[in-house]
Design an enzyme around this catalytic site. Structure first.
Site, PDB file in Angstrom:
ATOM      1  N   ASP A 120       0.854  -1.187   0.000  1.00  0.00           N
ATOM      2  CA  ASP A 120       0.000   0.000   0.000  1.00  0.00           C
ATOM      3  C   ASP A 120       0.892   1.240   0.000  1.00  0.00           C
ATOM      4  OD1 ASP A 120      -2.993   0.797   0.462  1.00  0.00           O
ATOM      5  OD2 ASP A 120      -1.831   2.124   1.766  1.00  0.00           O
ATOM      6  N   ASN A 154      -2.507  12.772  -3.425  1.00  0.00           N
ATOM      7  CA  ASN A 154      -3.455  13.231  -4.445  1.00  0.00           C
ATOM      8  C   ASN A 154      -3.971  14.637  -4.143  1.00  0.00           C
ATOM      9  OD1 ASN A 154      -3.624  11.383  -6.540  1.00  0.00           O
ATOM     10  ND2 ASN A 154      -5.149  10.103  -5.524  1.00  0.00           N
ATOM     11  N   ASP A 178      -1.711   9.498 -10.639  1.00  0.00           N
ATOM     12  CA  ASP A 178      -1.660   8.437 -11.644  1.00  0.00           C
ATOM     13  C   ASP A 178      -0.221   8.144 -12.062  1.00  0.00           C
ATOM     14  OD1 ASP A 178      -4.399   8.334 -11.548  1.00  0.00           O
ATOM     15  OD2 ASP A 178      -4.724   9.366 -13.466  1.00  0.00           O
ATOM     16  N   GLU A 232      -4.591   2.433  -4.443  1.00  0.00           N
ATOM     17  CA  GLU A 232      -3.140   2.538  -4.351  1.00  0.00           C
ATOM     18  C   GLU A 232      -2.515   1.265  -3.788  1.00  0.00           C
ATOM     19  OE1 GLU A 232      -4.784   4.363  -0.485  1.00  0.00           O
ATOM     20  OE2 GLU A 232      -5.370   4.129  -2.583  1.00  0.00           O
TER      21      GLU A 232
END
Length: 321
Positions: free
Chosen positions: A186, A194, A203, A230
Site C-alpha cells: 500500500d 493526491n 496516476d 493505491e
C-alpha cells in the site's frame, strides 16, 4: 512492448524466448527427426505415449504440441480431446503428424481441437513454416486474453487476474508441496499525495511504482497486480519465506529510491510503501483466501508500526517481521 502489430519474429523471440515444443510419438526415430528440424530455434521436449504427454503438458505446458495419431494404448485423438477438456491446457495448439491422412481422419482431428495436419515423412521447410504460423497465432491470442486482465492505468495485471491466478498457484502448490508467497503493498499517505499534487500526478506515481515492483520480480511465474486504488499485490510461486521477505524488502527500498516528492511523508519527503507478506509452507492449512488475509494483516501491522516497512508471517505459523 509486444502488441498485436508486433512482427512474427519478435513474437517468437522477445515475448517467450525460445518457444517450447512437445513432440509426441511412440517411435524414437520420428522424435529425432523433429529434434533435428526444431532443436536450433526451439526448446524441444518429447513424450512416447499419450499419458506421458498429458503429464508433461500439466507440469510444464508447451507452446505447441506435435502429436502422432497412431500410438498404442491412448491414441493422438484421445490425447487431444483430453488436452482441450482441461482449462490449463486447452489453449495449447495441437498439430497432428501422421502417415495416415485421409479426409475422415483429418475431419475427426479438427473436430477434437487440432489446428493442423502434417503428413509423414515431414518436409522440414513445410513443418517449420506451419509451426511458426500457429505459434504466432497462439501468442497473439494469448495477448488478447491478457489484455482483459491488465489494469488500464498501470499496465500490470488487475485484481481479476490476481484472484484467478492465485487459485491456480494455490492448487499447484498443494499438489507439488511447494511454498507459495503473497505480498500486499500500500502506498503510504496516498490520499494526501493526491490532495497535494493532483490526480494526474497521483496516476503518474502509481504507474512508476507499478513498474518498480515489476522490475523486482525474479521468475517468469512471479506477478504483480494492481489490487485496488493505491494497493498492489504480488504472487510468488515456489518462493519460501526468507526469499519472499528479501523481495519485499527490495520492493520497499526501490519504491523509496524513486524519490517521488511527497510533502506529507515522514521519510525524507518522498513516497514510501508499507508491505505485508505471507507464505504457505508445507504444513500450512487454510486456503488461498487465508493466505491473502494473512498478508493483508501483515500489511496492517506494517502501517501500525510506522509505515515504510515490511512485515511478514507464515500461514499457521508464528509471525516474523
Amino acid at each position: 512492448m509486444i502488441t498485436l502489430d508486433t512482427p512474427m519474429d519478435a513474437l517468437l523471440d522477445s515475448s517467450h524466448g525460445k518457444p517450447k515444443l512437445l513432440v509426441v510419438d511412440d517411435q524414437p526415430i520420428n522424435i529425432q527427426v523433429m529434434h533435428q528440424v526444431f532443436g536450433g530455434d526451439y526448446q524441444v521436449f518429447m513424450a512416447t505415449s499419450g499419458p506421458q504427454a498429458l503429464s508433461i503438458c500439466q507440469a510444464n505446458p508447451p507452446d505447441l504440441v506435435l502429436l502422432d495419431v497412431v500410438m498404442p494404448g491412448m491414441d493422438g485423438f484421445e490425447v487431444c480431446t483430453q488436452l482441450k477438456a482441461n482449462d490449463a491446457t486447452r489453449n495449447i495448439p495441437v498439430i497432428f503428424v501422421t502417415a495416415h491422412t485421409d479426409a475422415a481422419q483429418e475431419t475427426h482431428g479438427l473436430s477434437v481441437g487440432a489446428v493442423d495436419f502434417i503428413s509423414k515423412p515431414v518436409n522440414p521447410a513445410v513443418v517449420r513454416a506451419r509451426v511458426k504460423t500457429h505459434l504466432t497465432l497462439k501468442f497473439q491470442s494469448d495477448l488478447l486474453r491478457n489484455l482483459v486482465f491488465l489494469d488500464g492505468l498501470t499496465g500490470v495485471f488487475n485484481r481479476r487476474y490476481f484472484d484467478q491466478q492465485l487459485s491456480v498457484e494455490w492448487a499447484r502448490s498443494t499438489r507439488s508441496n511447494s511454498p507459495l508467497s503473497v505480498i500486499m503493498l500500500d502506498v503510504d499517505h496516498f490520499k494526501r499525495f493526491n490532495d497535494r499534487y493532483g490526480h494526474q500526478s497521483g496516476d503518474d506515481c502509481l504507474r512508476q511504482i507499478a513498474q518498480t515492483l515489476k522490475s523486482c520480480l525474479k521468475r517468469p511465474a512471479d506477478l504483480v497486480a494492481r489490487y485496488g486504488g493505491e494497493e498492489f499485490a504480488c504472487i510468488l510461486p515456489e518462493t519460501a519465506f526468507d526469499d519472499a521477505m528479501g523481495m519485499a524488502v527490495e520492493m520497499e527500498h526501490k519504491v523509496r529510491a524513486q524519490k517521488i516528492p511527497h510533502e506529507f511523508s515522514h521519510f525524507d519527503g518522498v513516497v514510501t510503501a508499507s508491505l505485508g507478506m505471507a507464505t504457505r509452507t508445507l504444513d500450512s492449512a487454510g486456503d488461498a483466501l487465508a493466505l491473502v488475509g494473512l498478508a493483508d494483516a501483515q500489511l496492517y501491522q506494517a502501517k501500525q508500526n510506522g509505515r515504510g516497512r515490511v512485515c511478514g508471517a507464515m500461514l499457521n505459523a508464528s509471525a516474523r517481521t
